[in-house]
Scaffold this motif. Structure first.
Motif, short mmCIF file in Angstrom:
data_model
loop_
_atom_site.label_atom_id
_atom_site.label_comp_id
_atom_site.label_asym_id
_atom_site.label_seq_id
_atom_site.Cartn_x
_atom_site.Cartn_y
_atom_site.Cartn_z
N VAL A 435 0.91 -1.35 -0.11
CA VAL A 435 0.06 0.09 -0.17
C VAL A 435 0.78 1.44 0.07
CG1 VAL A 435 -1.48 1.40 1.27
CG2 VAL A 435 -1.95 -1.29 1.13
N ALA A 436 2.00 1.17 0.82
CA ALA A 436 2.85 2.30 0.82
C ALA A 436 3.61 2.72 -0.20
CB ALA A 436 3.84 2.16 2.06
N ARG A 437 3.64 1.82 -0.96
CA ARG A 437 4.44 1.94 -2.57
C ARG A 437 3.40 2.79 -3.68
NH1 ARG A 437 5.97 -3.35 -1.52
NH2 ARG A 437 8.54 -3.26 -0.94
N ALA A 438 2.01 2.56 -3.16
CA ALA A 438 1.24 3.25 -4.05
C ALA A 438 0.84 4.67 -3.74
CB ALA A 438 -0.14 2.52 -4.20
N ILE A 439 1.30 4.98 -2.53
CA ILE A 439 0.83 6.41 -2.17
C ILE A 439 1.96 7.44 -2.46
CG2 ILE A 439 0.10 7.82 -0.18
CD1 ILE A 439 -1.87 5.16 -1.02
N SER A 447 7.09 8.06 -3.61
CA SER A 447 6.09 7.20 -2.92
C SER A 447 6.52 7.23 -1.32
CB SER A 447 6.28 5.74 -3.27
OG SER A 447 7.37 5.11 -2.57
N VAL A 448 5.64 7.29 -0.52
CA VAL A 448 5.71 7.37 1.01
C VAL A 448 6.48 6.24 1.35
CG1 VAL A 448 3.69 8.94 1.29
CG2 VAL A 448 3.62 6.22 1.57
N TRP A 449 6.43 5.12 0.63
CA TRP A 449 7.42 3.99 1.07
C TRP A 449 9.11 4.29 0.93
CZ3 TRP A 449 11.29 1.03 -0.90
CH2 TRP A 449 11.49 -0.28 -0.23
N LYS A 450 9.09 4.97 -0.38
CA LYS A 450 10.89 5.34 -0.90
C LYS A 450 11.25 6.63 0.32
CE LYS A 450 14.01 4.66 -3.31
NZ LYS A 450 14.67 3.48 -3.27
N ARG A 451 10.28 7.66 0.65
CA ARG A 451 10.57 8.43 1.49
C ARG A 451 11.13 7.77 2.87
NH1 ARG A 451 8.00 14.03 3.84
NH2 ARG A 451 9.91 15.01 3.89
N ASN A 452 10.30 6.75 3.53
CA ASN A 452 10.51 6.29 4.54
C ASN A 452 11.81 5.43 4.54
OD1 ASN A 452 10.05 4.84 6.97
ND2 ASN A 452 7.81 4.73 6.46
N GLN A 453 11.88 4.57 3.50
CA GLN A 453 13.23 3.86 3.42
C GLN A 453 14.35 4.70 3.47
OE1 GLN A 453 14.30 2.72 -0.41
NE2 GLN A 453 15.26 0.84 0.08
N LEU A 454 14.34 5.77 2.73
CA LEU A 454 15.61 6.67 2.52
C LEU A 454 15.79 7.38 3.83
CD1 LEU A 454 15.06 8.54 -0.89
CD2 LEU A 454 16.57 6.65 -0.39
N ARG A 455 14.83 7.73 4.55
CA ARG A 455 15.23 8.28 5.91
C ARG A 455 15.67 7.18 7.05
NH1 ARG A 455 11.58 11.16 10.97
NH2 ARG A 455 10.43 9.05 10.90
N ASN A 467 22.38 -2.34 4.96
CA ASN A 467 22.27 -3.30 3.91
C ASN A 467 20.81 -3.98 3.81
OD1 ASN A 467 24.83 -2.95 3.16
ND2 ASN A 467 25.72 -4.57 4.65
N GLU A 468 20.35 -4.28 5.12
CA GLU A 468 19.01 -4.85 4.83
C GLU A 468 17.92 -3.69 4.61
OE1 GLU A 468 16.84 -7.17 8.38
OE2 GLU A 468 16.04 -5.23 8.19
N LEU A 469 18.27 -2.64 4.73
CA LEU A 469 17.11 -1.50 4.30
C LEU A 469 17.19 -1.47 2.76
CD1 LEU A 469 17.64 1.11 7.07
CD2 LEU A 469 15.33 0.37 6.33
N ARG A 470 18.52 -1.62 2.17
CA ARG A 470 18.51 -1.44 0.92
C ARG A 470 18.35 -2.87 0.11
NH1 ARG A 470 23.81 1.87 2.14
NH2 ARG A 470 23.03 3.95 1.75
N SER A 471 18.35 -3.87 0.63
CA SER A 471 18.06 -5.20 -0.02
C SER A 471 16.62 -5.98 0.36
CB SER A 471 19.30 -6.35 0.19
OG SER A 471 19.39 -6.33 1.68
N ARG A 472 16.40 -5.61 1.32
CA ARG A 472 15.04 -6.52 1.93
C ARG A 472 13.82 -5.82 1.34
NH1 ARG A 472 11.20 -6.67 6.25
NH2 ARG A 472 10.87 -8.66 7.07
N PRO A 473 13.03 -6.76 0.52
CA PRO A 473 11.93 -5.97 -0.04
C PRO A 473 11.09 -5.24 0.56
CG PRO A 473 11.87 -8.39 -0.44
CD PRO A 473 13.01 -7.85 0.58
N LEU A 475 9.92 -2.72 4.09
CA LEU A 475 10.38 -2.18 5.18
C LEU A 475 9.67 -2.92 6.73
CD1 LEU A 475 9.79 1.46 4.28
CD2 LEU A 475 11.97 0.20 4.42
N ARG A 476 10.39 -3.13 7.59
CA ARG A 476 9.67 -3.88 8.99
C ARG A 476 8.97 -2.79 9.53
NH1 ARG A 476 12.49 -8.31 10.19
NH2 ARG A 476 14.64 -8.75 9.25
N ILE A 477 7.95 -3.41 9.98
CA ILE A 477 6.99 -2.63 10.76
C ILE A 477 6.98 -2.56 12.22
CG2 ILE A 477 5.20 -2.52 8.89
CD1 ILE A 477 3.46 -4.46 10.05
N GLY A 478 6.67 -1.95 12.85
CA GLY A 478 6.66 -2.21 14.52
C GLY A 478 5.76 -2.92 15.04
#
Ligand SMILES: [Zn+2]
Length: 744
Positions: A435-439, A447-455, A467-473, A475-478
C-alpha cells in the motif's frame, strides 16, 4: 499539477495489480485516491474541534450525532451504539506545599490571546488524571525522574525510600499510568506528574502561541487506569458495558490507581522541585528548569487532595456498515476515535477527518457501481482517551461475531506532516508495504514508502541495518503495544491489526491540553491538510485491497522471520542478565563499590544476586523452524495461485480464507497472559511496566525480566504450542491451494 500525480499513481498501482492478475480493480483504487479533499478535512475539523468534547459533554454527543447524520447523508447504513461506563470527573483538586514555605499550585491553564477556543473554560475538563483513586494525603516530596523501574533502582543505590512520601515524576519514559502504579508499589502515598520543558517545552523551541511547544501553564491530562491489566470500562471487564451488564463494585475494579495522582504544569512544579534538598539528581534525571534538580526526600512537604464524581456516563460509537457482495461474513474494520480531552484538533480529529474523507470517497465509488466483496465496517469511537472505552466495549459486546468474521482492523489516531508510521501484525507487513508503495508523498512527490526507506537508511546505526534496508523487499513494521483503539482487536480477540499515521516533521507540546485546538493545528501541524489527504489515501487503499482481494493478503514468511528475531532478542536478554549479574557479583567481592563510595555521600552498595539459570528454549526453536517451513510452503502456493491467472472457485477461496482468518486467532490463548487474562495474544502485548510500549512474546520475556524462571519455561512451551498450531493451519491452507493448482 494534481491530475499529473494521479496519472503516476494510476500506473504504479496498475503494475502492482497486473502482477496479481486483477486488472479490473485498478480503476477503483485510482478513482478512490483522487477523491479525498484537504479542504473538506479542514471544514470537518472546524466543526468537530469547535468546542470541548470529552465523554459526558454535550458536544461529544452532538459530534456523534453530526457524524451519524453526515454518514447517512452520504448514503451509508449508520447507527450509534451506546455503552454506559464509569467515568470519574474531578470534584476537588489540591496540590499545596505546606513546608518549608507555603505554595498552592494553580492547576489551571489560562486563555491564550488570539486563540479563540482556549477561553472556553466553562466547558473544559479541569486538569486531572482520570481513574485516580480519591485521597487526601500529606508527605515529604521525592523527585523520581520518570518514575520507571530503573529510576527506583537508582534511588535504592542512593538509600532513598519513597515509603510514606509523595513522589513527583516527570512525564515521559513510560505510559503515565505506570508512574502511580510503581510509586504505590514502592510505598508512596501520592503521585504528582509534571511536564518538564526538557521533554516537550521551551528546551525544544518557542512555546505556544509563538511556537508549538508547551507553555509554562500547559498541563497534560490523561488516564492513569491500569490498562496493561485490562482496558475499557473498569466495572465490566471482558463484556460490553450495556445497560444490563453485570457491574463490579468500584472498590473491586483493579484498574483504578491505589494512590491519588494529579498532573501539573512546569510553572506549578518549579517551586516544589526548587524546595527539595538531598542529593543532586543524576545527570540524566535533570530537566530544563533553571534550578538544581535534587531528589529529597523533603524538606518540601506536600499536601495532595483528589476527589472525583464517580459517575456512569453514556458513550457513543458511530458505526457504518457497507455490506460485502461476495463474502459478507468477512469483515474489514477501520476506526479512529472521536472524543478528546478538550478540543482535540490534533488528538484525535486530525485522524478522524482523514477517516471521514475515506468514507466519502467510498460513497462516491459505490454510486459509480463499485461493490466491495467483503463487508466494510467504519467506526468513530468514543471514550478512547479515558481507557479505550468505546472500542473495547463495542468489541467485547460483538466478540463472538468478530472472532468469526473479522479479517483485519485498521486504526489511526492523530495525524501530522512527514513520514508514514506503520505498525501492526506482521502477517500484514508485506501487505501494508505494498500500500505504501502506491501512495505519493505530498511534499516530495515520491512514494511514501521510498521516502520512509531513505530516512531509515540515513538514521541506521550499522552497516548491517543499512544493507537490510537496501536489499529487503519490505520495510519492517513495528509491533503494537497499547495506546489506541487497536488494543482490543489484536490483544484480546486476535484480529490482525494495523496502526497508521503520518508524522515526524513537526513537534509540539500541546498533547492533552486546552491548546490542542484548531488554532494550534492550523498554525503548527499539517496546516494545508495534505498529509490528512495522504492518510485517507493510505488507509482507504488498504481497506479497498483487503475488501476486494480474493485470497486474503496475509503473508507468513515475514511473520515467522519476525518471531525468530523476537526469540533471538529474548535469548540475548537472558544472556545479558547473566553476564551483568556475574560481573556485578564479582565487583561486590572485589570491594569495588565500597572502595569508590564517597564517604561524604549516602550510598548503598548493591547486594549479590543469584545468576539467572540457563533456560530451555528448544520448544520455541523447534516451533519457529516448523512455522518457517509452513510459511514458505504457503507463500509458494499463494504466489502460484496469483500468477496462474485462473479463476478459482468461490468455495475454495472461502475455505482457504477461513483458515487464514483462524491463523491470527491461533496466536491467542483462552487463559490469557499470566496474571492478566484479558490479554490473550501470546505474541504481542503492552508491557506490565511500560504501558504503551510493546513486549513481544510477553509471557516469556516478562517472566525473564521479573526473574520468574519456572514461568519463563512453562510460557516457552505454551507459546511453542500456539506456533505449532499456527503452522498446522498454514500448512492446511497451503495444501488446499496445492490441490486446486494440481487439478487445474
Ligand atoms: Zn488519540
Amino acid at each position: 499539477m494534481r491530475s499529473g500525480c494521479q496519472v503516476v499513481l494510476f500506473l504504479v498501482c496498475a503494475n502492482l495489480l497486473l502482477a496479481q492478475g486483477q486488472t479490473s480493480k485498478t480503476d477503483w483504487e485510482a478513482k478512490f485516491r483522487a477523491i479525498p479533499s484537504a479542504d473538506r478535512q479542514r471544514e470537518y475539523m472546524e466543526r468537530l474541534a469547535a468546542r470541548p468534547h470529552h465523554v459526558g459533554s454535550p458536544y461529544d454527543k452532538s459530534n456523534a450525532e453530526w457524524l451519524e447524520s453526515t454518514f447517512k447523508s452520504w448514503g451509508f447504513d449508520t447507527k450509534i451504539e451506546t455503552f454506559d461506563v464509569l467515568f470519574p470527573t474531578p470534584k476537588e483538586r489540591l496540590v499545596e506545599m505546606v513546608e518549608p514555605s507555603k505554595f498552592v499550585a494553580k492547576l489551571q491553564e489560562p486563555t491564550v490571546p488570539g486563540d479563540p477556543t482556549s477561553g472556553q473554560h466553562s466547558e473544559q475538563l479541569p486538569t486531572y488524571n482520570a481513574y485516580s483513586i480519591d485521597g487526601d494525603v500529606t508527605g515529604p516530596l521525592v523527585y523520581v525522574n520518570y518514575g520507571i523501574p530503573e529510576d527506583y533502582e537508582q534511588l535504592d543505590r542512593l538509600g532513598i525510600s519513597v515509603k510514606g512520601a509523595i513522589v513527583i515524576a516527570r512525564y515521559g519514559g513510560s505510559w503515565r499510568g505506570i508512574k502511580p502504579k510503581l510509586a504505590g508499589e514502592k510505598g508512596a502515598v501520592g503521585c504528582i506528574i509534571y511536564s518538564d520543558p526538557r521533554d516537550d517545552g521551551f528546551f525544544h523551541g518557542d512555546v505556544f502561541p509563538t511556537g508549538p511547544w508547551r507553555p509554562k501553564d500547559g498541563v497534560q491530562r490523561g488516564s492513569v487506569m491500569d490498562m496493561p491489566l485490562y482496558p475499557g470500562d473498569p466495572l465490566t471487564p471482558g463484556v460490553g458495558a450495556t445497560t444490563s451488564a453485570k457491574r463490579l463494585d468500584i472498590k473491586d475494579a483493579t484498574t483504578i490507581t491505589k494512590i491519588p495522582v494529579l498532573p501539573i504544569s512546569y510553572a506549578d512544579a518549579q517551586p516544589l522541585l526548587a524546595a527539595l534538598k538531598g542529593p543532586v539528581a543524576p545527570f540524566s534525571w535533570r530537566g530544563a528548569l533553571p534550578i538544581t534538580y535534587k531528589i529529597g526526600p523533603g524538606p518540601a512537604k506536600v499536601h495532595l487532595k483528589v476527589k472525583s464524581n464517580w459517575d456512569i456516563k453514556t458513550i457513543y460509537d458511530v458505526i457504518v456498515t457497507i455490506p460485502g457482495s461476495e463474502y459478507p461474513d468477512e469483515w474489514v474494520i477501520r476506526g479512529n476515535h472521536q472524543d478528546a480531552w478538550v478540543n482535540g484538533a490534533d488528538d484525535p480529529i486530525s485522524g478522524l477527518v482523514a477517516e471521514m474523507e475515506e468514507l466519502r470517497a467510498l460513497s462516491e465509488l459505490l454510486k459509480q457501481g463499485w461493490k466491495p466483496k467483503r463487508t466494510i465496517v467504519y467506526c468513530a469511537w468514543d471514550g478512547e482517551e479515558e481507557g479505550l472505552l468505546g472500542s473495547t466495549e463495542w468489541a467485547e459486546e460483538h466478540a463472538d461475531a468478530l472472532k468469526q468474521k473479522a479479517v483485519a482492523y485498521i486504526n489511526s489516531d492523530s495525524n501530522g506532516r512527514g513520514y508514514l508510521g506503520m505498525s501492526g501484525s506482521h502477517s500484514l507487513e508485506e501487505f501494508i508495504n505494498g500500500v505504501a508503495r502506491a501512495i505519493e508523498d505530498p511534499e516530495k512527490k515520491i512514494s511514501v514508502w521510498k521516502r520512509n526507506q531513505l530516512r531509515r537508511i540515513l538514521n541506521a546505526r550499522s552497516d548491517e541495518e543499512r544493507n537490510e534496508l537496501r536489499s529487503r523487499p519490505d520495510l519492517r513494521i513495528g509491533a503494537l503495544g497499547s495506546g489506541s483503539d487497536y488494543t482490543v482487536f489484536i490483544d484480546h480477540l486476535g484480529v490482525a491489526s494495523l496502526d497508521l499515521g503520518y508524522g515526524g516533521e513537526d513537534g509540539g507540546g500541546i498533547y492533552h491540553s486546552i491548546y490542542d485546538d484548531i488554532y494550534w493545528y492550523t498554525h503548527f501541524a499539517d496546516t494545508d491538510f495534505s498529509y490528512g489527504r495522504a492518510l485517507s489515501q493510505t488507509a482507504g487503499t488498504a481497506v479497498i485491497r483487503l475488501a476486494d482481494a480474493d485470497l486474503l493478503p496475509y503473508d507468513f514468511t515475514e511473520f515467522s522471520s519476525t518471531v525468530h528475531r523476537y526469540l533471538d532478542e529474548i535469548k540475548r536478554l537472558l544472556k545479558g542478565m547473566q553476564d551483568q549479574i556475574k560481573e556485578r557479583n564479582r565487583e561486590i567481592t572485589e570491594g569495588a563499590f565500597t572502595a569508590t563510595a564517597d564517604p561524604k555521600e549516602n550510598y548503598v552498595p548493591p547486594s549479590p544476586e543469584d545468576i539467572p539459570p540457563y533456560l530451555n528454549f528448544a520448544p520455541l526453536d523447534n516451533a519457529v523452524t516448523t512455522l518457517t517451513a509452513s510459511a514458505e510452503r504457503y507463500d509458494k502456493a499463494a504466489k502460484r495461485v496469483m500468477q496462474s491467472g485462473t479463476a478459482f472457485s468461490a468455495t475454495l477461496i472461502r475455505s482457504v480464507n477461513a483458515k487464514l482468518i483462524e491463523t491470527e486467532r491461533a496466536l491467542t490463548s483462552s487463559e490469557g497472559l499470566p496474571g492478566r487474562p484479558w490479554f490473550k495474544n501470546l505474541i504481542y502485548a503492552p508491557g506490565l511496566y511500560t504501558g504503551y510500549g510493546v513486549k513481544t512474546i510477553p509471557g516469556v520475556r516478562e517472566a525473564i525480566e521479573q526473574k520468574k524462571w519456572k514461568d519463563a519455561e512453562s510460557e516457552t512451551q505454551r507459546v511453542a504450542r500456539a506456533l505449532e498450531n499456527e503452522a498446522l493451519l498454514i500448512d492446511s491452507a497451503a495444501a488446499e491451494l496445492e490441490k486446486a493448482l494440481g487439478t487445474q
